[in-house]
Motif scaffolding. Structure first.
Motif, mmCIF file in Angstrom:
data_model
loop_
_atom_site.group_PDB
_atom_site.id
_atom_site.type_symbol
_atom_site.label_atom_id
_atom_site.label_comp_id
_atom_site.label_asym_id
_atom_site.label_seq_id
_atom_site.Cartn_x
_atom_site.Cartn_y
_atom_site.Cartn_z
ATOM 1 N N ILE A 12 0.868 -1.172 0.000
ATOM 2 C CA ILE A 12 0.000 0.000 0.000
ATOM 3 C C ILE A 12 0.906 1.224 0.000
ATOM 4 C CG2 ILE A 12 -1.603 1.399 1.371
ATOM 5 C CD1 ILE A 12 -2.984 -1.050 2.310
ATOM 6 N N VAL A 13 0.592 2.177 -0.854
ATOM 7 C CA VAL A 13 1.271 3.470 -0.748
ATOM 8 C C VAL A 13 0.337 4.406 0.008
ATOM 9 C CG1 VAL A 13 2.760 3.220 -2.752
ATOM 10 C CG2 VAL A 13 0.463 4.138 -3.059
ATOM 11 N N ILE A 14 0.872 5.113 0.937
ATOM 12 C CA ILE A 14 0.068 6.009 1.765
ATOM 13 C C ILE A 14 -0.449 7.155 0.901
ATOM 14 C CG2 ILE A 14 1.899 7.643 2.407
ATOM 15 C CD1 ILE A 14 0.907 7.566 5.249
ATOM 16 N N PRO A 15 -1.659 7.623 1.122
ATOM 17 C CA PRO A 15 -2.029 8.901 0.506
ATOM 18 C C PRO A 15 -1.166 9.971 1.171
ATOM 19 C CG PRO A 15 -3.965 7.702 1.268
ATOM 20 C CD PRO A 15 -2.769 7.014 1.858
ATOM 21 N N PRO A 16 -0.216 10.526 0.447
ATOM 22 C CA PRO A 16 0.756 11.380 1.133
ATOM 23 C C PRO A 16 0.119 12.649 1.690
ATOM 24 C CG PRO A 16 1.028 11.525 -1.235
ATOM 25 C CD PRO A 16 0.032 10.437 -0.990
ATOM 26 N N PRO A 17 0.189 12.834 2.983
ATOM 27 C CA PRO A 17 -0.332 14.077 3.538
ATOM 28 C C PRO A 17 0.554 15.248 3.115
ATOM 29 C CG PRO A 17 0.699 12.744 5.260
ATOM 30 C CD PRO A 17 0.719 11.932 4.002
ATOM 31 N N ASN A 18 -0.020 16.439 3.147
ATOM 32 C CA ASN A 18 0.785 17.620 2.846
ATOM 33 C C ASN A 18 1.958 17.674 3.811
ATOM 34 O OD1 ASN A 18 -1.122 18.159 0.986
ATOM 35 N ND2 ASN A 18 -1.922 20.004 1.965
ATOM 36 N N VAL B 174 -0.458 18.828 10.014
ATOM 37 C CA VAL B 174 -0.406 18.180 11.317
ATOM 38 C C VAL B 174 -1.580 17.211 11.376
ATOM 39 C CG1 VAL B 174 0.799 19.975 12.607
ATOM 40 C CG2 VAL B 174 -1.675 20.095 12.338
ATOM 41 N N LEU B 175 -1.361 16.156 12.119
ATOM 42 C CA LEU B 175 -2.322 15.063 12.155
ATOM 43 C C LEU B 175 -3.708 15.526 12.577
ATOM 44 C CD1 LEU B 175 -2.138 11.865 11.917
ATOM 45 C CD2 LEU B 175 -2.164 11.877 14.402
ATOM 46 N N HIS B 176 -4.704 15.191 11.794
ATOM 47 C CA HIS B 176 -6.077 15.398 12.237
ATOM 48 C C HIS B 176 -6.826 14.070 12.165
ATOM 49 C CE1 HIS B 176 -6.701 16.521 7.804
ATOM 50 N NE2 HIS B 176 -7.254 15.349 7.982
ATOM 51 N N THR C 90 5.277 12.142 2.062
ATOM 52 C CA THR C 90 4.549 13.399 2.094
ATOM 53 C C THR C 90 4.517 14.037 0.712
ATOM 54 O OG1 THR C 90 6.612 14.438 2.789
ATOM 55 C CG2 THR C 90 4.975 14.008 4.504
ATOM 56 N N ASP C 91 3.591 14.965 0.576
ATOM 57 C CA ASP C 91 3.392 15.684 -0.677
ATOM 58 C C ASP C 91 3.866 17.126 -0.474
ATOM 59 O OD1 ASP C 91 0.934 15.376 -3.142
ATOM 60 O OD2 ASP C 91 2.057 17.233 -2.803
ATOM 61 N N HIS C 92 4.588 17.658 -1.429
ATOM 62 C CA HIS C 92 5.078 19.030 -1.259
ATOM 63 C C HIS C 92 3.937 20.049 -1.307
ATOM 64 C CE1 HIS C 92 4.763 18.749 -5.635
ATOM 65 N NE2 HIS C 92 4.739 20.065 -5.665
ATOM 66 N N ALA C 93 2.798 19.627 -1.875
ATOM 67 C CA ALA C 93 1.562 20.410 -1.820
ATOM 68 C C ALA C 93 1.730 21.849 -2.287
ATOM 69 C CB ALA C 93 0.993 20.389 -0.394
ATOM 70 N N GLY C 94 2.004 21.971 -3.569
ATOM 71 C CA GLY C 94 2.278 23.266 -4.186
ATOM 72 C C GLY C 94 1.593 24.483 -3.605
ATOM 73 N N THR D 65 6.300 16.513 10.160
ATOM 74 C CA THR D 65 5.842 16.294 11.534
ATOM 75 C C THR D 65 4.808 15.186 11.570
ATOM 76 O OG1 THR D 65 6.114 18.626 11.952
ATOM 77 C CG2 THR D 65 4.752 17.418 13.514
ATOM 78 N N ILE D 66 3.966 15.218 10.561
ATOM 79 C CA ILE D 66 2.848 14.278 10.553
ATOM 80 C C ILE D 66 3.330 12.831 10.530
ATOM 81 C CG2 ILE D 66 2.590 14.339 8.036
ATOM 82 C CD1 ILE D 66 -0.498 14.302 8.685
#
Length: 917
Positions: free
Chosen positions: A48-54, A58-60, A90-94, A134-135
């Motif tokens: 499984i590849v994680i859905p990369p959080p931004n 921070v964790l919600h 993680t995603d760099h989240a432009g 951090t997440i």
RNA sequence: GGGCGAAUAGCUCAGUUGGUUAGAGCGCCUGCUUUACACGCAGGAUGUCGGGGGUUCGAAUCCCUCUUCGCCCACCA
């Protein structure tokens, strides 16, 4: 670890910290490519590849839910013997990240333009390096068993290579092109957006009807007007035509003439175009090609000019080809202020015919909610139709399944109507478009490597200023994280991956695009299962979010209740695809049950360890059949049933063949059912019945004690295995203290329980349970406190006679009664219960029994039973039922009838003898 | 405007292709220091399965319709 007595309370904080560190030190989460069957190994890979959080997230609670689900599946597969790889990252989240840094700059009174591109990117990189990710460490707090040695990041050098490779390949295949058209533009983020990033929102707007004066054909023609309607009067400055339907009889004579555009005072033509709907409004529509996608097409068809009358940040201005259109009074006004101003000016000029309320929808930027402005510009696009084709086929032909099923239709519908994807963003944070323009000859070069000089004329070049949509890089995630475009061991061992677990919100943004790129670059679907879970909402069903203040911080929950309690709550409450409702105002209500369950397990462990001791324990397979008690046979059978139920709920991990079969396609991933099956076994069977029944045996030394120890340890061991994916910490902590524990091993990597064959008559113990329950019920009904001993008599049916004769001691202990097995009822007042096989439980209660009350109770029971029996017999005599119902259903009804008949006879006899009728 | 989902106990929800007397947890009531657990144990109460109509021997389950929420999609100015 020794089996010394456990502390009376479970310290989740210390246990979680310690165990996670030990798991990591032992490398139990680390995947080994060589063990994959696709390499040299003998294990099925499960990835499984994680859905990369931004990267700045921070964790919600949404992350908590998403990653708990993934971890449950991962731990289940790991124990099932798969070579498991869970890729974190993680995603760099432009836009999102750039916005964060821009806000920081704003506090210093600066914009990104003040600091310049290079410095801005450097600053953002530093910010990410410092606070980003951090997440990921927060995910460890909830027990995520990801392979941290493979942590990925969309803007890492490796993944940036993949992005360039993907871009260039698509470019070379003619699937990426530069387009000049109207796109969605966010005036706040100052970038274009894809269709998906511009979200619809319903608004109560107004429809303004404006009359445009028709230029008189000659001095004598009476003044005429043509009315157009618009929700955005400010765009009037960019009008280049009025369109009417070519078949609209009302306007035949006007086609080809001109009108004088109010305020701008520009003469524009009336054109005929099918786009105009004669049934809407006046049937005439103003055409603003630079600020409306439809109008753009009309403009193209008629070769009209396309003036842009707004600045990028949404102020009225003569931006492009608009010279002379913007009166000084409006110049520089914000678009919404300009709307009001223009409406006033029109009214003053008598050109505003009417204003109507008009509910419609506007698009807003998905990152900052600013109303998006359609805007003519040059952007990079991906041609989607060819990419969508295999992605459509994969779901249609069941190579990929999407759960819940209903999302498959949504997916297909979207792909069928897919439009080209605008991938360029006018941002600075992201992968820069790998295209270079020659300053000398104008040649355009897309390249995997940086270009220094023009490849055709050696002239100086400059790179495209734009960056790519952040979803372009995350769309490559299933293979870019495994090393693509290199031919790595990981890619070979773990691609295609197996499951993708995410929320439906990003089905189009992310999931569909991964499937398309999977086929485009790898020639295969990136996974065979898409599991879409629900959204976390509060008790008003409002989506939890920080800005609304209705969120729950998962780390608070971990601190207060423990990670296991959090996970249990999330998984137990999760119907397939259903939203999860949690109460932010009452954490105890949501997470108390989870904590209670963990405590229950802990106390079961305490009991077991203090009573079983350190001595070696027999293997259940080595115990002679004759040594098992009824309770032993029963709990082992219940264990089998629990394992089967858990397996059925979790379902097949992968398709049996290259496509999903009908019977397996939508099976499994019922995590709530899995949780309930495991919980029910542990609490309602193992703890409530077996553990209680075994107490006497454990205190009496001898062979039977060893049998009881063996069965208890075995059942608890397997129970912990079944529960480990849900509550990994407490189960691991207990498991390592079992007398069968081998040093250096982990429950995390222990084997998943298998159903086995055990000797004995498990159903016999059900009689005991029924008898105990009946006595307890009598106690309750007659208010005989459990502390008070009472004597009773059991008159068992012939078949049940040996059971009750043999298990009297156990029943006595569980009910605190003294019992006699007899063949006849005693004289005198007594309370009665009749069991399903006709066995009578009689509690002589001289003085405590009101004979009338007892009679009416028994009569009531008899009456109810007779009613049921009548219904049942009617059903069984109904030819339709017998011939049409499923055979096993009919069979069950027949058995029931027999049982009820016996019971009814007994009850009737009882009533007759007791009540004299 | 198009499509989809939901409505079951006070609350949060299960209920697999129609098939016994519709379940769980929490909450509520009664009792219990039963030597693992009061974050517990034993017992108990509570449902016109959103309304109406239909199909069927039989409907929470299938069909139609209405109501109320929610979601997704959408170029009608």
């Amino acid at each position: 670890m020794s089996t010394t007595e456990l502390p009376p309370t479970y310290d989740h904080a210390a246990t979680e910290r310690d165990l996670y560190a030990r798991w990591q030190d032992a490398g139990v989460f680390t995947a080994h490519a060589e063990r994959s069957r696709r390499a040299a190994g003998d294990r099925d890979p499960f990835t499984i590849v994680i859905p990369p959080p931004n990267v700045t997230a921070v964790l919600h609670m949404g992350h908590g839910l998403n990653n708990t689900v993934q971890d449950v599946i991962m731990r289940w597969r790991r124990m099932s013997g798969d070579e498991v790889l869970w890729v974190p990252g993680t995603d760099h989240a432009g836009i999102a990240t750039q916005n964060v840094v821009e806000k920081q700059l704003a506090k210093e009174g600066k914009s990104r333009f003040d600091v310049g591109r290079a410095a801005f990117v450097a600053r953002t990189s530093a910010f990410v390096a410092e606070t980003g990710g951090t997440i990921l460490s927060q995910l460890k707090a909830i027990g995520a068993s990801a392979d941290w040695t493979r942590t990925a990041y969309t803007l890492s050098p490796q993944l940036s290579r993949a992005v360039r490779e993907a871009f260039v390949r698509l470019y070379e295949r003619g699937l990426i092109y530069r387009g000049h058209r109207v796109i969605h533009w966010c005036p706040r983020c100052l970038t274009s957006l894809s269709d998906e990033e511009a979200e619809h929102h319903d608004v109560h707007g107004r429809l303004y009807h404006i009359s445009y004066p028709i230029t008189p054909a000659n001095a004598t023609e009476e003044p005429r007007f043509i009315t157009v309607a618009t929700t955005r009067p400010e765009t009037l400055l960019g009008d280049v035509a009025v369109a009417v339907n070519p078949n609209d009889e009302r306007y035949q004579d006007l086609i080809g003439r001109t009108v004088m555009l109010p305020i701008a005072e520009v003469e524009i033509p009336i054109v005929a175009d099918e786009y105009s709907d004669p049934t809407f409004g006046s049937g005439a529509v103003k055409i603003t090609p630079a600020h409306d996608a439809n109008d753009f097409e009309v403009g193209q068809r008629h070769g009209l000019p396309m003036p842009v009358i707004m600045t990028p940040s949404g102020q009225i201005g003569e931006f492009m080809d608009a010279a002379g259109r913007v009166p000084p009074a409006l110049d520089g006004l914000d678009r919404f202020a300009a709307r009001d101003a223009i409406v006033q000016m029109l009214e003053a000029a008598g050109r505003l015919e009417k204003v109507e309320p008009h509910p419609h929808s506007v698009r807003r930027c998905y990152r900052c909610e600013t109303v998006v402005e359609p805007r003519l510009s040059d952007q990079w696009f991906v041609k989607m139709k060819p990419l969508a084709e295999p992605a459509l086929r994969a779901v249609r032909e069941r190579e990929i399944r999407i759960l819940p099923e209903r999302w498959e239709a949504v997916y297909i519908n979207w792909l069928e109507g897919i439009r080209d994807w605008n991938i360029s963003r006018q941002l600075w944070w992201g992968h820069r478009v790998p295209v270079w323009y020659c300053d000398a000859c104008g040649k355009v070069t897309a390249s995997r490597d940086d270009v220094e000089r023009c490849p055709s004329c050696s002239g100086p070049v400059h790179q495209d200023e734009d960056v790519l949509d952040t979803w372009f890089s995350s769309g490559l995630w299933p293979f870019s994280t495994l090393g693509w475009p290199d031919d790595t061991a990981d890619l070979k061992a773990f691609y295609p991956t197996d499951m993708l677990v995410t929320a439906p919100e990003i089905l189009f943004f992310w999931v569909a695009r991964m499937i398309m790129t999977g086929f485009a670059f790898m020639g295969e679907a990136p996974f065979h299962t898409v599991y879409l879970h629900g959204t976390v909402r509060d008790t008003n069903h409002v989506k939890m979010s920080k800005s609304l203040g209705n969120g729950i911080d998962p780390l608070d929950v971990v601190a207060l209740y423990g990670a296991d309690a959090l996970r249990y709550t999330v998984v137990a409450g999760m119907g397939l695809g259903a939203d999860t409702i949690l109460d932010p105002k009452d954490l105890d209500r949501s997470f108390g049950p989870g904590r209670n369950f963990v405590t229950k397990l802990w106390n079961m462990g305490r009991f077991l360890l203090t009573n079983v001791g350190d001595d070696s324990v027999l293997a259940v397979t080595n115990i002679p059949a004759s040594d098992f008690t009824r309770a032993d046979a029963w709990i082992l059978e219940r264990l089998n049933a629990a394992i089967a139920a858990c397996n059925a709920a979790l379902g097949p991990a992968r398709p049996g063949a290259t496509q999903w079969r009908d019977d397996e396609r939508y099976a499994g991933l019922r995590l709530n059912e899995y949780t309930e099956a495991a919980r029910n076994f542990v609490w309602n069977e193992l703890a409530d019945w077996y553990l209680e029944s075994v107490k006497g045996r454990l205190t009496t030394a001898g062979d039977d004690r060893n049998v009881a120890r063996a069965v208890l340890v075995h059942a608890f061991d397997y129970a912990l295995r079944l529960l480990h994916p849900i509550v990994p910490f407490v189960t691991e902590a207990l498991w390592q203290r079992l007398p069968v524990y081998k040093n250096g091993t982990f429950l995390t990597t222990a084997s998943w329980p298998a159903v086995a064959r055990y000797p004995g008559q498990p159903a016999e113990f059900d009689r005991v349970i029924e008898g105990v329950a009946a006595i307890r019920q009598l106690r309750g009904e007659y208010g005989i406190t459990p502390g008070k001993l009472l004597s009773g008599i059991v008159i068992p049916s012939a078949a049940a006679h040996p059971i009750f004769a043999a298990e009297t001691g156990l029943i006595e202990r569980l009910t605190r009664c003294t019992l006699t097995v007899a063949k006849a009822s005693p004289a005198g007042a007594a309370a009665h219960q009749v069991l399903s096989d006709g066995t009578e439980i009689v509690l002589p209660l001289a003085g405590a029994i009101d004979l009338e009350k007892e009679c009416s109770r028994l009569k009531g029971e008899l009456e109810g039973l007779e009613q049921q029996l009548t219904g049942l017999r009617a059903r069984l005599q109904n030819e339709n039922f017998v011939s049409r119902a499923r055979p096993d259903v009919v069979e069950a009804e027949r058995r029931k009838e027999q049982e009820w008949t016996v019971r009814r006879e007994q009850l009737a006899g009882k009533v007759a003898s007791l009540c004299g009728t």
